[in-house]
Design an enzyme around this catalytic site. Structure first.
Site, PDB file in Angstrom:
ATOM      1  N   GLU A  30      -0.737  -9.420  -0.558  1.00 22.18           N
ATOM      2  CA  GLU A  30      -2.256  -9.545  -0.578  1.00 22.18           C
ATOM      3  C   GLU A  30      -3.071  -9.524  -1.456  1.00 22.18           C
ATOM      4  OE1 GLU A  30      -2.236  -5.836   2.489  1.00 22.18           O
ATOM      5  OE2 GLU A  30      -2.987  -7.923   3.779  1.00 22.18           O
TER       6      GLU A  30
ATOM      7  N   ALA B 131       1.009  -1.344   0.162  1.00 18.78           N
ATOM      8  CA  ALA B 131       0.079   0.308   0.169  1.00 18.78           C
ATOM      9  C   ALA B 131       0.822   1.152   0.362  1.00 18.78           C
ATOM     10  CB  ALA B 131      -1.022  -0.246   0.859  1.00 18.78           C
TER      11      ALA B 131
ATOM     12  N   GLY C 112       0.490  -4.672   0.688  1.00 21.61           N
ATOM     13  CA  GLY C 112      -1.169  -5.376  -0.225  1.00 21.61           C
ATOM     14  C   GLY C 112      -0.697  -6.012  -1.423  1.00 21.61           C
TER      15      GLY C 112
ATOM     16  N   GLU D 118       4.297  -5.172   7.567  1.00 20.38           N
ATOM     17  CA  GLU D 118       3.123  -3.714   8.428  1.00 20.38           C
ATOM     18  C   GLU D 118       4.020  -4.114   9.488  1.00 20.38           C
ATOM     19  OE1 GLU D 118       2.231  -6.413   6.489  1.00 20.38           O
ATOM     20  OE2 GLU D 118       0.625  -5.991   4.818  1.00 20.38           O
TER      21      GLU D 118
HETATM   22  N1  DAK Z   1       4.428   3.335  -0.565  1.00 17.35           N
HETATM   23  C1  DAK Z   1       5.091   4.031  -1.884  1.00 17.35           C
HETATM   24  N2  DAK Z   1       6.513   4.535  -2.261  1.00 17.35           N
HETATM   25  C2  DAK Z   1       7.141   4.046  -2.270  1.00 17.35           C
HETATM   26  C3  DAK Z   1       6.530   2.094  -1.724  1.00 17.35           C
HETATM   27  C4  DAK Z   1       5.083   2.159  -0.867  1.00 17.35           C
HETATM   28  N3  DAK Z   1       5.269   0.871  -0.548  1.00 17.35           N
HETATM   29  N4  DAK Z   1       7.957   1.302  -1.972  1.00 17.35           N
HETATM   30  C5  DAK Z   1       9.091   2.115  -2.460  1.00 17.35           C
HETATM   31  N5  DAK Z   1       7.991   3.005  -2.663  1.00 17.35           N
HETATM   32  C6  DAK Z   1       8.989   4.457  -3.249  1.00 17.35           C
HETATM   33  C7  DAK Z   1      10.350   4.946  -2.629  1.00 17.35           C
HETATM   34  O1  DAK Z   1       9.627   5.623  -2.087  1.00 17.35           O
HETATM   35  C8  DAK Z   1      11.411   5.207  -4.085  1.00 17.35           C
HETATM   36  O2  DAK Z   1      10.496   6.840  -4.251  1.00 17.35           O
HETATM   37  P1  DAK Z   1      11.341   8.148  -4.534  1.00 17.35           P
HETATM   38  O3  DAK Z   1      12.289   8.006  -3.069  1.00 17.35           O
HETATM   39  O4  DAK Z   1      12.506   7.087  -5.393  1.00 17.35           O
HETATM   40  O5  DAK Z   1      10.291   9.058  -5.173  1.00 17.35           O
HETATM   41  C9  DAK Z   1      10.541   4.228  -4.668  1.00 17.35           C
HETATM   42  O6  DAK Z   1       9.574   3.593  -4.179  1.00 17.35           O
HETATM   43  C10 DAK Z   1      12.021   3.442  -5.203  1.00 17.35           C
HETATM   44  O7  DAK Z   1      11.619   2.544  -3.846  1.00 17.35           O
HETATM   45  P2  DAK Z   1      13.369   2.861  -3.133  1.00 17.35           P
HETATM   46  O8  DAK Z   1      14.380   3.612  -3.557  1.00 17.35           O
HETATM   47  O9  DAK Z   1      13.042   2.053  -1.323  1.00 17.35           O
HETATM   48  O10 DAK Z   1      13.847   1.775  -3.967  1.00 17.35           O
HETATM   49  P3  DAK Z   1      15.187   0.159  -2.673  1.00 17.35           P
HETATM   50  O11 DAK Z   1      15.476  -0.875  -3.919  1.00 17.35           O
HETATM   51  O12 DAK Z   1      15.812   0.758  -2.365  1.00 17.35           O
HETATM   52  O13 DAK Z   1      14.441  -1.101  -2.033  1.00 17.35           O
HETATM   53  C11 DAK Z   1      12.241  -1.497  -1.132  1.00 17.35           C
HETATM   54  C12 DAK Z   1      13.045  -1.453  -2.620  1.00 17.35           C
HETATM   55  C13 DAK Z   1      10.606  -2.634  -1.655  1.00 17.35           C
HETATM   56  C14 DAK Z   1      12.764  -2.702  -0.157  1.00 17.35           C
HETATM   57  C15 DAK Z   1      12.097  -0.378  -0.158  1.00 17.35           C
HETATM   58  O14 DAK Z   1      11.221   0.035  -1.165  1.00 17.35           O
HETATM   59  C16 DAK Z   1      10.414  -1.174   0.568  1.00 17.35           C
HETATM   60  O15 DAK Z   1      10.836  -1.228   1.544  1.00 17.35           O
HETATM   61  N6  DAK Z   1       9.311  -0.148   0.505  1.00 17.35           N
HETATM   62  C17 DAK Z   1       8.488  -0.272   1.597  1.00 17.35           C
HETATM   63  C18 DAK Z   1       7.205  -1.486   1.223  1.00 17.35           C
HETATM   64  C19 DAK Z   1       6.130  -1.874   2.120  1.00 17.35           C
HETATM   65  O16 DAK Z   1       6.546  -1.560   3.571  1.00 17.35           O
HETATM   66  N7  DAK Z   1       5.057  -1.530   2.057  1.00 17.35           N
HETATM   67  C20 DAK Z   1       4.419  -1.568   2.830  1.00 17.35           C
HETATM   68  C21 DAK Z   1       3.609  -2.686   3.707  1.00 17.35           C
HETATM   69  S1  DAK Z   1       2.378  -2.337   3.914  1.00 17.35           S
HETATM   70  C22 DAK Z   1      -4.092  -1.040   6.805  1.00 17.35           C
HETATM   71  C23 DAK Z   1      -3.005  -1.661   7.344  1.00 17.35           C
HETATM   72  C24 DAK Z   1      -2.527  -1.610   6.260  1.00 17.35           C
HETATM   73  C25 DAK Z   1      -2.367  -1.696   5.714  1.00 17.35           C
HETATM   74  C26 DAK Z   1      -3.196  -0.894   4.646  1.00 17.35           C
HETATM   75  C27 DAK Z   1      -3.774  -0.737   5.368  1.00 17.35           C
HETATM   76  N8  DAK Z   1      -5.662  -0.088   7.066  1.00 17.35           N
HETATM   77  C28 DAK Z   1      -5.987  -0.745   8.086  1.00 17.35           C
HETATM   78  C29 DAK Z   1      -6.106   0.631   6.625  1.00 17.35           C
HETATM   79  C30 DAK Z   1      -0.666  -2.021   4.798  1.00 17.35           C
HETATM   80  C31 DAK Z   1      -0.163  -2.609   3.684  1.00 17.35           C
HETATM   81  C32 DAK Z   1       1.011  -2.030   3.519  1.00 17.35           C
HETATM   82  O17 DAK Z   1       1.479  -2.694   1.877  1.00 17.35           O
END
Ligand code: DAK
Length: 261
Positions: free
Chosen positions: A115, A67, A112, A135
């Protein structure tokens, strides 16, 4: 509807490819993507010629990296609830789509994204695929059905491990865990996905739809009632021309020409 964040194309008759298309954000799911995803699945659902949909992410780095954290960070509880419900609606529409949905996971498949992938009927992965439910790293629980679908798919212990640790699970481990069906070199993933799609599209369309329905409906039913439901589906296929054609083709030792009727 003109889509800004996804691509919807028909690659071959009946074979749809739905691509989450925000590569600069590693295809992170924001509010707009979820709306478009739901709408696109509705388009496929309304096409009687649809046979299968492949779901993937744009670029060569990510299926979906979760997400959109940038969008979520300042949510109130009620905004979070609305966001979660929007995702649940979109993912449920994939799950309940009459035709099979196959995820082609080409890179990061986190939160997400994981998911979304497990809302599809099965997953084909590239060697570069990385799965995870991170998460807990962000101080939140899964919100798009992950805690429930994952344990049904790979069992409680493995789901607990992924959800409690946020650990990244690479393609080979995901294969061993039954999270994905097959792993291919990255360059072959799309071709292998299309190959699977063609295989599905060549089968009796009504039978494929009813088989998906039987598995989807049956998974939360008791065994006796689930088998009765399956028996009704089986009987229903005998009202179709496809059943007559499929069995006649077998007897005549020729390929069947199904019409989906
Ligand atoms: N959201 C927004 N932007 C993201 C992103 C994300 N999930 N993942 C990556 N990006 C963006 C980065 O900010 C970066 O943007 P710029 O800085 O270039 O503008 C670009 O994508 C490239 O990412 P990185 O520079 O970080 O690339 P790396 O190769 O260094 O790392 C990575 C890749 C996938 C390991 C890293 O980007 C990362 O850790 N990303 C986040 C993964 C993550 O934690 N995803 C979210 C999981 S939580 C809810 C409850 C929970 C949720 C939703 C609703 N409710 C109760 C309503 C949660 C849901 C989730 O999905």
């Amino acid at each position: 509807m003109a889509y800004q964040n996804i691509l919807l194309e028909q690659k071959e008759p009946g074979i749809y490819l739905l691509t989450i298309n925000r590569p600069k954000s590693l295809n992170a799911l924001n509010d707009a993507v979820l709306d478009e995803l739901y709408h696109a699945v509705g388009e496929i659902a309304r096409d009687p010629g649809a046979r299968v949909v492949l779901v993937t992410g744009s670029g060569d780095r990510a299926f979906v990296a979760g997400a959109d954290i940038i969008e979520m960070q300042d949510f109130s509880a009620m905004e979070a609830k609305a966001f979660s419900e929007k995702a649940l609606r979109a993912f449920r529409s994939i799950e309940s789509l009459a035709v099979p949905a196959v995820a082609l996971v080409n890179g990061y498949c986190l939160g997400g994204g994981c998911e979304l992938a497990i809302s599809c009927d099965w997953i084909l992965a590239s060697e570069k695929a990385v799965f995870g439910q991170p998460e807990v790293n962000l101080g939140v629980t899964p919100g798009f059905g992950g805690s429930q679908r994952l344990q049904r798919l790979i069992g409680r212990g493995r789901a607990m491990e992924m959800l409690m640790t946020g650990r990244q699970v690479k393609a080979d481990e995901a294969l061993a865990w039954g999270l994905v069906n097959h792993v291919y070199p990255a360059a072959e993933l799309m071709d292998k996905g299309l190959e699977a799609a063609r295989m599905i599209a060549s089968k009796g369309p009504v039978a494929v739809r009813l088989t998906k329905q039987a598995l989807q409906l049956g998974q939360d039913m008791d065994l006796f009632n689930a088998c009765v439901m399956e028996s009704d589906s089986f009987a229903l296929t005998f009202s179709t021309r496809d059943q007559k054609e499929g069995m006649r083709a077998f007897v005549e030792k020729r390929p069947a020409r199904f019409q989906g009727k």
